[in-house]
Design an enzyme around this catalytic site. Structure first.
Site, PDB file in Angstrom:
ATOM      1  N   GLU A 127       0.859  -1.193   0.000  1.00  0.00           N
ATOM      2  CA  GLU A 127       0.000   0.000   0.000  1.00  0.00           C
ATOM      3  C   GLU A 127       0.890   1.236   0.000  1.00  0.00           C
ATOM      4  OE1 GLU A 127      -2.046  -0.264   3.727  1.00  0.00           O
ATOM      5  OE2 GLU A 127      -3.062  -2.118   3.183  1.00  0.00           O
ATOM      6  N   LYS A 129       2.502   4.528   1.013  1.00  0.00           N
ATOM      7  CA  LYS A 129       2.560   5.122   2.352  1.00  0.00           C
ATOM      8  C   LYS A 129       2.433   6.627   2.232  1.00  0.00           C
ATOM      9  CE  LYS A 129       5.188   5.102   6.634  1.00  0.00           C
ATOM     10  NZ  LYS A 129       5.271   6.541   6.888  1.00  0.00           N
ATOM     11  N   ASP A 131       2.263  10.221   3.890  1.00  0.00           N
ATOM     12  CA  ASP A 131       2.721  10.811   5.136  1.00  0.00           C
ATOM     13  C   ASP A 131       1.664  11.781   5.641  1.00  0.00           C
ATOM     14  OD1 ASP A 131       4.407  11.112   7.216  1.00  0.00           O
ATOM     15  OD2 ASP A 131       5.734  12.543   6.217  1.00  0.00           O
ATOM     16  N   TYR A 238      -7.016   1.684   6.202  1.00  0.00           N
ATOM     17  CA  TYR A 238      -6.100   0.583   5.911  1.00  0.00           C
ATOM     18  C   TYR A 238      -5.933  -0.464   7.003  1.00  0.00           C
ATOM     19  CZ  TYR A 238      -2.843   3.870   8.211  1.00  0.00           C
ATOM     20  OH  TYR A 238      -2.259   4.744   9.067  1.00  0.00           O
ATOM     21  N   LYS A 326      10.911   2.883   2.436  1.00  0.00           N
ATOM     22  CA  LYS A 326      10.928   4.291   2.064  1.00  0.00           C
ATOM     23  C   LYS A 326      11.608   4.495   0.719  1.00  0.00           C
ATOM     24  CE  LYS A 326       9.341   6.228   5.935  1.00  0.00           C
ATOM     25  NZ  LYS A 326      10.096   7.209   6.664  1.00  0.00           N
ATOM     26  N   CYS A 420      25.271  43.298   8.650  1.00  0.00           N
ATOM     27  CA  CYS A 420      23.866  42.924   8.527  1.00  0.00           C
ATOM     28  C   CYS A 420      23.282  43.585   7.281  1.00  0.00           C
ATOM     29  CB  CYS A 420      23.119  43.375   9.781  1.00  0.00           C
ATOM     30  SG  CYS A 420      21.329  43.216   9.619  1.00  0.00           S
ATOM     31  N   CYS A 423      20.433  46.319   8.546  1.00  0.00           N
ATOM     32  CA  CYS A 423      20.712  47.567   9.271  1.00  0.00           C
ATOM     33  C   CYS A 423      22.157  48.027   9.153  1.00  0.00           C
ATOM     34  CB  CYS A 423      20.334  47.420  10.740  1.00  0.00           C
ATOM     35  SG  CYS A 423      21.497  46.423  11.682  1.00  0.00           S
ATOM     36  N   CYS A 438      23.783  39.594  13.630  1.00  0.00           N
ATOM     37  CA  CYS A 438      23.802  41.048  13.573  1.00  0.00           C
ATOM     38  C   CYS A 438      23.820  41.547  15.010  1.00  0.00           C
ATOM     39  CB  CYS A 438      22.542  41.529  12.869  1.00  0.00           C
ATOM     40  SG  CYS A 438      22.131  43.232  13.233  1.00  0.00           S
ATOM     41  N   CYS A 444      17.938  47.112  14.796  1.00  0.00           N
ATOM     42  CA  CYS A 444      17.878  46.466  13.481  1.00  0.00           C
ATOM     43  C   CYS A 444      16.417  46.172  13.138  1.00  0.00           C
ATOM     44  CB  CYS A 444      18.693  45.178  13.492  1.00  0.00           C
ATOM     45  SG  CYS A 444      18.474  44.194  11.991  1.00  0.00           S
TER      46      CYS A 444
HETATM   47  S1  IVH Z   1      -0.218   0.438   9.008  1.00  0.00           S
HETATM   48  C1  IVH Z   1       0.890  -1.589  12.761  1.00  0.00           C
HETATM   49  N1  IVH Z   1      -0.573   1.302   6.559  1.00  0.00           N
HETATM   50  O1  IVH Z   1       2.810   5.234   8.681  1.00  0.00           O
HETATM   51  C2  IVH Z   1       0.621  -0.933  11.485  1.00  0.00           C
HETATM   52  N2  IVH Z   1       0.403   2.776   8.132  1.00  0.00           N
HETATM   53  O2  IVH Z   1       5.314   4.731  10.031  1.00  0.00           O
HETATM   54  C3  IVH Z   1       0.458   0.522  11.621  1.00  0.00           C
HETATM   55  N3  IVH Z   1       0.918   5.007   7.247  1.00  0.00           N
HETATM   56  O3  IVH Z   1       1.524   5.412  11.933  1.00  0.00           O
HETATM   57  C4  IVH Z   1       0.211   1.300  10.456  1.00  0.00           C
HETATM   58  N4  IVH Z   1       0.179   4.632   5.207  1.00  0.00           N
HETATM   59  O4  IVH Z   1       0.490   6.928  10.104  1.00  0.00           O
HETATM   60  C5  IVH Z   1      -0.116   1.596   7.791  1.00  0.00           C
HETATM   61  N5  IVH Z   1      -0.968   1.953   4.375  1.00  0.00           N
HETATM   62  C6  IVH Z   1      -0.527   2.239   5.594  1.00  0.00           C
HETATM   63  C7  IVH Z   1       0.010   3.495   5.914  1.00  0.00           C
HETATM   64  C8  IVH Z   1       0.473   3.729   7.203  1.00  0.00           C
HETATM   65  C9  IVH Z   1       0.728   5.518   6.022  1.00  0.00           C
HETATM   66  C10 IVH Z   1       1.526   5.719   8.381  1.00  0.00           C
HETATM   67  C11 IVH Z   1       0.750   5.616   9.675  1.00  0.00           C
HETATM   68  C12 IVH Z   1       1.686   4.949  10.635  1.00  0.00           C
HETATM   69  C13 IVH Z   1       3.012   5.314  10.056  1.00  0.00           C
HETATM   70  C14 IVH Z   1       4.082   4.365  10.515  1.00  0.00           C
END
Ligand code: IVH
Length: 694
Positions: A127, A129, A131, A238, A326, A420, A423, A438, A444
């Site tokens: 899936e 990820k 942020d 998820y 990552k 600076c 000023c 500065c 300033c």
């Molecule tokens: S599963 C025990 N699935 O990543 C499993 N997390 O680094 C817990 N996140 O706290 C999370 N996409 O905020 C899961 N498809 C995904 C995710 C996901 C983003 C985030 C989530 C988690 C963090 C962990």
């Protein structure tokens, strides 16, 4: 111990390691707060990770020095105040990371070995990820009854009202559902929505968010749900939390069930037969990433079978059945057109790169931070260079290197200004410091503006309507030049009302907001002064220690006059330390700062910080050790402080009480040896007036 750990253990004395661990822990805690509570990180994710890695290394090399409250034992930040707390029935875990193919193969091999699968394939689900921030959604009888943030993984915040405003969160599950089920997912903001939110923030004179994650978190954690409703948030579901019955046997079927109930599930999620399919999926997602409407920083791989997930279980704060692989940071090349120098509130000169706009992972980048003059020299970055940019989840990217082979023949090394740019005062660099400052102080204009913005900001004087935009305008037009001027604006109300974009009503409103802040607690006042290293928590420590403004001022003047006793007292305030003592003494040594204080004291009333006089623990020094069953350490500390106690980390003869939870170790022995009173959790609850038991 690994080689680097052994090396560190051999090269560092225990004392120095302890000092470094302590300062790292404080620094990480501060950045955690900036990130999770204020949604305003001060450093990049990479810099933050570096701090955590250093702490982990030190702790591994000196296991005896691991603190019970070490950030390495925490996930995220404790729940902030303002929202009710929610204890998660099943902890909300974090994920281990893989950064390279080898890490991912290790994860897969470990899981197969654990399960005794040999070389056999282990079916996974991949899936994207995102942020964002994870939420827990509880449905009872198919209806949404509660939404909570992750918080520290154990206790989060109740954000039900706010989450109800998000269109992709169903209020009712479609079709049959268990009596009670908790669903977890990620709340996020698209790249385009994030950029327009930031444009709006800036137009309103408010601080822009550093990245979409902070934009989403800041939007969700609004005390006024109408604000959340106005922000473009989405959810991808998820995971499964607590459930009265688990309706499926695999993660993939779970995602299908979520869709059937009406949730959005990331459409790019895919079933993968095993490791090789996952490796191919990772490459595919890496290529598609820049074109996606939202930021993704990797792919989460989960073992598909829920039975195998159960057998794999978790270690520490992460499950063995999942990993976040990552992506490498996104990179692009562009031309460095110029280097601007910005001057901050404390006079720090910060170089900022002006770039030919370039798309890095879907975000148009025009500026990049260059940190400081050594960094420019070390990387030999010159105006006119073609540079490699890197964006690692943050909007402000870094310059990795200059491509020397593409350097124009006339490019010269950057000469960092010694004056600076705002000023014209000398900009000096003290020995051992990376930053040039500065020394124009409040003469300033750049420092005046930044200081006044800080002075009026939320955690300081909190003057509504006196945001960045207003401060800039008023300073530019000579209405204000020092903090006290803000309180003299009443005399110029007519002039303000006549300004473009103002009018009588707005002017009156601003005057009322200013008047409402004529009385201020000492801690806020000290924080508002913007003295280097005096953040909110140090300001609170100082306020509690000195009690009143007059006494604080007297002792600071003594310290400035190099009176050693006053300096020592200052340095000994727990948590303050010698570096801050020096900043305070330097501040007070400046005549213009003393004049600022005089002028302010004539305009506002500074409330004493009576250390909870009459509190059950008034003036007592308290140490907590071991695990309390009924409270987190953070909560216990807040309770003790509210009762007037000073909470410290180590036991000494001056300690009044040691509160020993389960598995209290060396501190309890030391306390007994020193004759310090040791209280059990039950005795502590009684003393604090808390109901018995947890
Ligand atoms: S599963 C025990 N699935 O990543 C499993 N997390 O680094 C817990 N996140 O706290 C999370 N996409 O905020 C899961 N498809 C995904 C995710 C996901 C983003 C985030 C989530 C988690 C963090 C962990």
């Amino acid at each position: 111990m690994t080689e680097p750990e052994k090396l560190l253990a051999a090269s560092l004395s225990e004392e120095r390691a302890a000092a470094e661990i302590e300062s790292l822990a404080a620094e990480i805690a501060r950045h955690d707060r900036a990130y999770h509570e204020q949604d305003a990180p001060e450093i990049t994710d990479a810099e933050y990770d570096a701090l955590r890695r250093r702490l982990a290394l030190l702790e591994a090399a000196f296991p005896g020095l691991v603190r019970a409250d070490s950030p390495s034992r925490r996930v995220g930040a404790p729940a902030a105040s303002g929202f009710a707390k929610v204890t998660h029935g099943v902890p909300m875990l974090s994920l281990d990371n893989a950064f390279a193919l080898g890490d991912f193969r290790d994860f897969s091999a470990r899981a197969r070995r654990f399960l005794g699968l040999g070389e056999g394939d282990l079916a996974l689900v991949g899936e994207p990820k995102i942020d964002g921030l994870s939420v827990s959604l509880t449905y009872e009888g198919g209806r949404l009854v509660r939404a909570a943030t992750r918080g520290d993984g154990l206790v989060g915040e109740d954000v039900t009202v706010n989450v109800r405003t998000i269109a992709s969160v169903p209020w009712r599950l479609e079709g049959a559902a268990p009596a009670r089920i908790e669903i977890r997912g990620e709340i996020f903001m698209s790249k385009a929505d994030f950029l327009s939110l930031n444009a709006a923030q800036e137009a309103a004179g408010q601080r822009p968010f550093a990245n979409p994650r902070n934009g989403a978190a800041g939007s969700l954690r609004q005390l006024d749900p109408a604000v959340t409703a106005s922000r473009p948030l989405s959810l991808f579901a998820y995971a499964l939390g607590e459930a009265s019955a688990v309706p499926v046997d695999s993660h993939w079927h779970w995602l299908e069930q979520l869709r059937a109930w009406g949730f959005a599930v990331n459409p790019l999620s895919r079933q993968l037969a095993g490791t090789e399919a996952a490796v191919a999926f990772q490459a595919e997602m890496g290529e598609r990433r820049a074109a996606l409407p939202y930021d993704i920083d990797g792919v989460v791989y989960k073992v598909d079978s829920l039975e195998l997930q159960r057998r794999l279980g978790s270690v520490g704060r992460a499950p063995r059945w999942a990993i976040a692989w990552k992506f490498p940071a996104e990179r692009a090349t562009t031309v460095l057109e110029g280097i601007d120098i910005q001057v901050g509130r404390t006079g720090a000169l910060t170089p900022v790169a002006r770039l030919t706009p370039v798309n890095v992972g879907g975000v148009l980048v025009r500026n990049a931070t260059l940190h400081n003059e050594d960094e420019i020299a070390r990387k030999d970055i010159r105006v006119g260079d073609t540079v490699v940019l890197q964006r690692a989840g943050d909007v402000i990217p870094q310059i990795v290197e200059a491509l020397v082979e593409r350097r124009p023949p006339d490019a010269v090394p950057f000469a960092f200004p010694e004056r600076c740019p705002v000023c014209g005062s000398a900009a000096v660099r003290l020995e051992g410091e990376a930053v040039r400052r500065c020394n124009g102080g409040l003469t300033c204009p750049a420092q005046v503006v930044e200081r006044l913005i800080h002075f009026a900001s939320r955690a300081a004087f909190d003057i509504e309507g006196m945001g960045e935009k207003t401060v800039r305008e008023f300073v530019a037009d000579g209405l204000i030049a020092s903090p006290a001027d803000i309180f003299r604006l009443a005399a110029r109300e007519g002039e303000i009302a006549a300004r473009e974009g103002w009018g009588e009503v707005s002017a009156k409103k601003l005057m009322a907001a200013i008047d409402a802040r004529r009385c201020i607690p000492l801690a806020r006042f000290l924080y508002a002064l913007g003295i280097r290293r005096v953040g909110e928590s140090n300001a609170r420590l100082l306020a509690r220690h000195y009690g009143g403004f007059a006494f604080w001022r007297k002792r600071m003047e003594d310290a400035a006059a190099a009176e050693s006793e006053a300096r020592e007292e200052l340095g000994a305030i727990l948590g303050v330390g010698p570096a801050i003592a020096e900043e305070l003494a330097d501040f007070m040594a400046e005549p213009h700062n003393r004049a600022t204080l005089d002028a302010l004291a004539a305009e506002v009333e500074i409330e004493d910080a009576a250390p909870a006089a009459g509190g059950a623990l008034s003036g007592k020094i308290v140490v907590f050790t071991g695990t309390l069953a009924g409270q987190t350490r953070a909560e216990a500390k807040v309770v003790a402080e509210a009762l007037g106690a000073r909470v410290t980390d180590s036991v000494s003869a001056r300690t009044d009480y040691l509160i020993a939870g389960a598995e209290a170790g060396s501190k309890a022995r030391k306390a007994t040896a020193l004759g310090v009173r040791v209280l059990s959790e039950a005795e502590w609850r009684q003393l604090a007036g808390l109901p018995p038991g947890a």
